[in-house]
Design an enzyme around this catalytic site. Sequence first.
Site, PDB file in Angstrom:
ATOM      1  N   SER A  96       6.351   4.278  -2.303  1.00 40.59           N
ATOM      2  CA  SER A  96       6.512   4.558  -0.875  1.00 40.59           C
ATOM      3  C   SER A  96       6.210   6.013  -0.546  1.00 40.59           C
ATOM      4  O   SER A  96       6.443   6.453   0.572  1.00 40.59           O
ATOM      5  CB  SER A  96       7.947   4.230  -0.436  1.00 40.59           C
ATOM      6  OG  SER A  96       8.876   5.048  -1.132  1.00 40.59           O
ATOM      7  N   THR A 148       7.244  -5.277  46.420  1.00 39.01           N
ATOM      8  CA  THR A 148       7.900  -6.273  45.581  1.00 39.01           C
ATOM      9  C   THR A 148       6.912  -7.411  45.414  1.00 39.01           C
ATOM     10  O   THR A 148       6.193  -7.757  46.362  1.00 39.01           O
ATOM     11  CB  THR A 148       9.213  -6.807  46.199  1.00 39.01           C
ATOM     12  OG1 THR A 148       8.915  -7.455  47.430  1.00 39.01           O
ATOM     13  CG2 THR A 148      10.198  -5.668  46.442  1.00 39.01           C
ATOM     14  N   HIS A 149       6.860  -7.977  44.218  1.00 30.39           N
ATOM     15  CA  HIS A 149       5.886  -9.036  43.911  1.00 30.39           C
ATOM     16  C   HIS A 149       4.455  -8.556  44.171  1.00 30.39           C
ATOM     17  O   HIS A 149       3.565  -9.363  44.462  1.00 30.39           O
ATOM     18  CB  HIS A 149       6.159 -10.303  44.737  1.00 30.39           C
ATOM     19  CG  HIS A 149       7.574 -10.777  44.671  1.00 30.39           C
ATOM     20  ND1 HIS A 149       8.081 -11.498  43.614  1.00 30.39           N
ATOM     21  CD2 HIS A 149       8.617 -10.599  45.538  1.00 30.39           C
ATOM     22  CE1 HIS A 149       9.362 -11.763  43.825  1.00 30.39           C
ATOM     23  NE2 HIS A 149       9.713 -11.219  44.982  1.00 30.39           N
ATOM     24  N   SER A 164     -18.475   5.302  31.424  1.00 33.32           N
ATOM     25  CA  SER A 164     -18.979   4.042  30.877  1.00 33.32           C
ATOM     26  C   SER A 164     -20.302   4.293  30.169  1.00 33.32           C
ATOM     27  O   SER A 164     -21.083   5.159  30.561  1.00 33.32           O
ATOM     28  CB  SER A 164     -19.183   3.027  32.011  1.00 33.32           C
ATOM     29  OG  SER A 164     -19.965   1.930  31.573  1.00 33.32           O
ATOM     30  N   LYS A 187     -18.817   5.021  36.733  1.00 34.45           N
ATOM     31  CA  LYS A 187     -17.448   4.688  36.360  1.00 34.45           C
ATOM     32  C   LYS A 187     -16.616   5.919  36.007  1.00 34.45           C
ATOM     33  O   LYS A 187     -17.085   6.875  35.404  1.00 34.45           O
ATOM     34  CB  LYS A 187     -17.441   3.728  35.157  1.00 34.45           C
ATOM     35  CG  LYS A 187     -18.013   2.358  35.438  1.00 34.45           C
ATOM     36  CD  LYS A 187     -17.214   1.584  36.466  1.00 34.45           C
ATOM     37  CE  LYS A 187     -15.831   1.230  35.983  1.00 34.45           C
ATOM     38  NZ  LYS A 187     -15.854   0.333  34.807  1.00 34.45           N
ATOM     39  N   ASN A 222     -12.914   5.805  34.338  1.00 38.89           N
ATOM     40  CA  ASN A 222     -11.923   4.850  33.860  1.00 38.89           C
ATOM     41  C   ASN A 222     -10.609   5.526  33.458  1.00 38.89           C
ATOM     42  O   ASN A 222     -10.617   6.573  32.814  1.00 38.89           O
ATOM     43  CB  ASN A 222     -12.470   4.091  32.651  1.00 38.89           C
ATOM     44  CG  ASN A 222     -13.720   3.298  32.988  1.00 38.89           C
ATOM     45  OD1 ASN A 222     -13.842   2.775  34.092  1.00 38.89           O
ATOM     46  ND2 ASN A 222     -14.643   3.216  32.050  1.00 38.89           N
ATOM     47  N   GLU A 273      -4.481   3.147  30.013  1.00 39.26           N
ATOM     48  CA  GLU A 273      -4.656   1.835  29.388  1.00 39.26           C
ATOM     49  C   GLU A 273      -4.283   1.872  27.914  1.00 39.26           C
ATOM     50  O   GLU A 273      -3.695   0.917  27.385  1.00 39.26           O
ATOM     51  CB  GLU A 273      -6.099   1.369  29.574  1.00 39.26           C
ATOM     52  CG  GLU A 273      -6.455   1.079  31.027  1.00 39.26           C
ATOM     53  CD  GLU A 273      -7.940   0.825  31.242  1.00 39.26           C
ATOM     54  OE1 GLU A 273      -8.297   0.395  32.343  1.00 39.26           O
ATOM     55  OE2 GLU A 273      -8.736   1.076  30.316  1.00 39.26           O
ATOM     56  N   TYR A 282      22.122  -3.652  -0.956  1.00 41.66           N
ATOM     57  CA  TYR A 282      20.754  -3.170  -0.837  1.00 41.66           C
ATOM     58  C   TYR A 282      19.764  -4.198  -1.395  1.00 41.66           C
ATOM     59  O   TYR A 282      20.015  -4.840  -2.421  1.00 41.66           O
ATOM     60  CB  TYR A 282      20.582  -1.841  -1.585  1.00 41.66           C
ATOM     61  CG  TYR A 282      19.170  -1.290  -1.488  1.00 41.66           C
ATOM     62  CD1 TYR A 282      18.771  -0.551  -0.388  1.00 41.66           C
ATOM     63  CD2 TYR A 282      18.233  -1.552  -2.491  1.00 41.66           C
ATOM     64  CE1 TYR A 282      17.477  -0.069  -0.279  1.00 41.66           C
ATOM     65  CE2 TYR A 282      16.929  -1.077  -2.391  1.00 41.66           C
ATOM     66  CZ  TYR A 282      16.557  -0.329  -1.285  1.00 41.66           C
ATOM     67  OH  TYR A 282      15.271   0.134  -1.180  1.00 41.66           O
ATOM     68  N   GLN A 299      12.938  -0.983   1.866  1.00 41.23           N
ATOM     69  CA  GLN A 299      11.970   0.105   1.718  1.00 41.23           C
ATOM     70  C   GLN A 299      10.940   0.076   2.837  1.00 41.23           C
ATOM     71  O   GLN A 299      10.363   1.104   3.192  1.00 41.23           O
ATOM     72  CB  GLN A 299      11.266  -0.004   0.358  1.00 41.23           C
ATOM     73  CG  GLN A 299      10.178   1.043   0.150  1.00 41.23           C
ATOM     74  CD  GLN A 299       9.546   0.946  -1.222  1.00 41.23           C
ATOM     75  OE1 GLN A 299      10.209   1.128  -2.230  1.00 41.23           O
ATOM     76  NE2 GLN A 299       8.250   0.625  -1.270  1.00 41.23           N
ATOM     77  N   LYS A 302      10.744   2.328   6.765  1.00 37.04           N
ATOM     78  CA  LYS A 302      10.199   3.634   7.156  1.00 37.04           C
ATOM     79  C   LYS A 302       8.834   3.528   7.806  1.00 37.04           C
ATOM     80  O   LYS A 302       8.549   4.253   8.776  1.00 37.04           O
ATOM     81  CB  LYS A 302      10.156   4.552   5.932  1.00 37.04           C
ATOM     82  CG  LYS A 302      11.541   4.976   5.468  1.00 37.04           C
ATOM     83  CD  LYS A 302      11.522   5.698   4.156  1.00 37.04           C
ATOM     84  CE  LYS A 302      11.252   4.793   2.988  1.00 37.04           C
ATOM     85  NZ  LYS A 302      12.275   3.739   2.813  1.00 37.04           N
TER      86      LYS A 302
END
Length: 476
Positions: free
Chosen positions: A36, A168-169, A290, A296, A298, A303, A330, A335, A338
């Site tokens: 690890s 709303t909506h 683009s 464009k 963007n 995103e 354990y 392990q 992490k």
Amino acid sequence: MGCDGKGAMEGGNHAALWHGRFKEGPDAQAVAFETSIHVDERMALDDIRGSKAHAAMLAETGIIPREEADSIISALDGIADDLESGRLTVDYNAEDIHSFVEGVLTDRVGEAGKKIHTGRSRNDQIALDERLYLRRVVPELQNRIVVLISVLIDIAAGHTETLLSGYTHMQRAQPVTLAHHLCAWCWMLRRDYRRLDDALSRINESPLGAGALAGSALPLNRQSVATALGFDGVTPNSLDTVADRDYCIELTAAFSLLMAHLSRFCEEVVIWSTEEFKFIELSEKWSTGSSIMPQKKNPDFAELIRGRTGKVYGDLIALLTMVKGLPLSYNRDMQEDKASLFDAYDTVYSCVEIFTRMIGTASWNTTRMAVSCTGGYANATDVADYLVRRGMPFRTAHGVAAKIVRLCIERHCNIEDLPLEMLQQFSPLIEADIFDRITPEACVRGRSVTGGPAPEQVALQIAALREFCTSAGTGR
């Protein structure tokens, strides 16, 4: 292999520290599968800090001679200095960060270095390292949250009267202000900050001394180590100490909620930056073009943050799945905690940082925002409230306002465009002052209830958020 110079020769057989029972060494592929070190190397300084406190306690209790403890502590300080300066680098042939540090320590101080593991197990050692690491880095994320809140309230302070339609909506609902809207995000982020605080409070117990699962027969002083490392106390049950990773799960859940808030905000940035809305103009530094469409611009960073939210959710699910069937105490499955924990932390930290820069350099189209408050009958509720103030029951007033909206839809006009005489056909309670009560500005000003969008109420929110940022420390 390790590093150049002296460090390159140190600790070359770290893995052998843990395989004394076996006559033959492990298969190379098996070693590669189980190690690890590539994940837990970031805890090197935390491991060293814990080992120093442990060595000091071993001397205090007479378990090892003071001069050997002093030699161990001095060598550990040297290892930390060498790692920080780059004179020593982590040897990826080591099984984990514990074996690497102990291997280098033994190379430097000889047989005394092998005494550092007296009275402890890697099971309680990793539980300690994780806690020390999280106590160190989570406040750095909290600082970035505070900086983001500071940026948002600075923007909000200049827009307490900038009209904006609330939705709303995804349908126009009632007029608010840009400041009111931004403060909403700030309160979510403030809760994210406090969730992290709350989670940190539950890891502030020292696990060292729990051993593999049943403590130690040696006269360890667990409280001494806890005090030296700044813990509130020690974990009360040795089995529980090494058997759970709920603190990793809890923090990753908090990271997930923080990412959910960022993702939702990014969704609004994406929508608001379209030609259809055009409420926000992102800086060219935080936009992309683009490969085929030259016009464009963007909102790729918004995103990407929205997309990376799924990574953090995945890390949370991985952690929950990891522990769901584990018997006490354990198990090696743990392990795997992490990789998920660190990935979640790294992702959320970078997303908060990038979002702060993106939103802090954006500009706001106040004209388009104000236009969004006209049309869509966002003042219909205020018509009902007007009638309620004149004694009409709300349900009745709601029905009257709905009928007025229906007429406006048929006539393709707004409520404020209807003549007074026509409005009075719906209720004799309506008088000429209604037109002053249903402008977008009046709708906002009238909603002065605590937490509402009225400028004086938003000013109170901004002041409270500034006070929070000051008390938390902006890190700016």
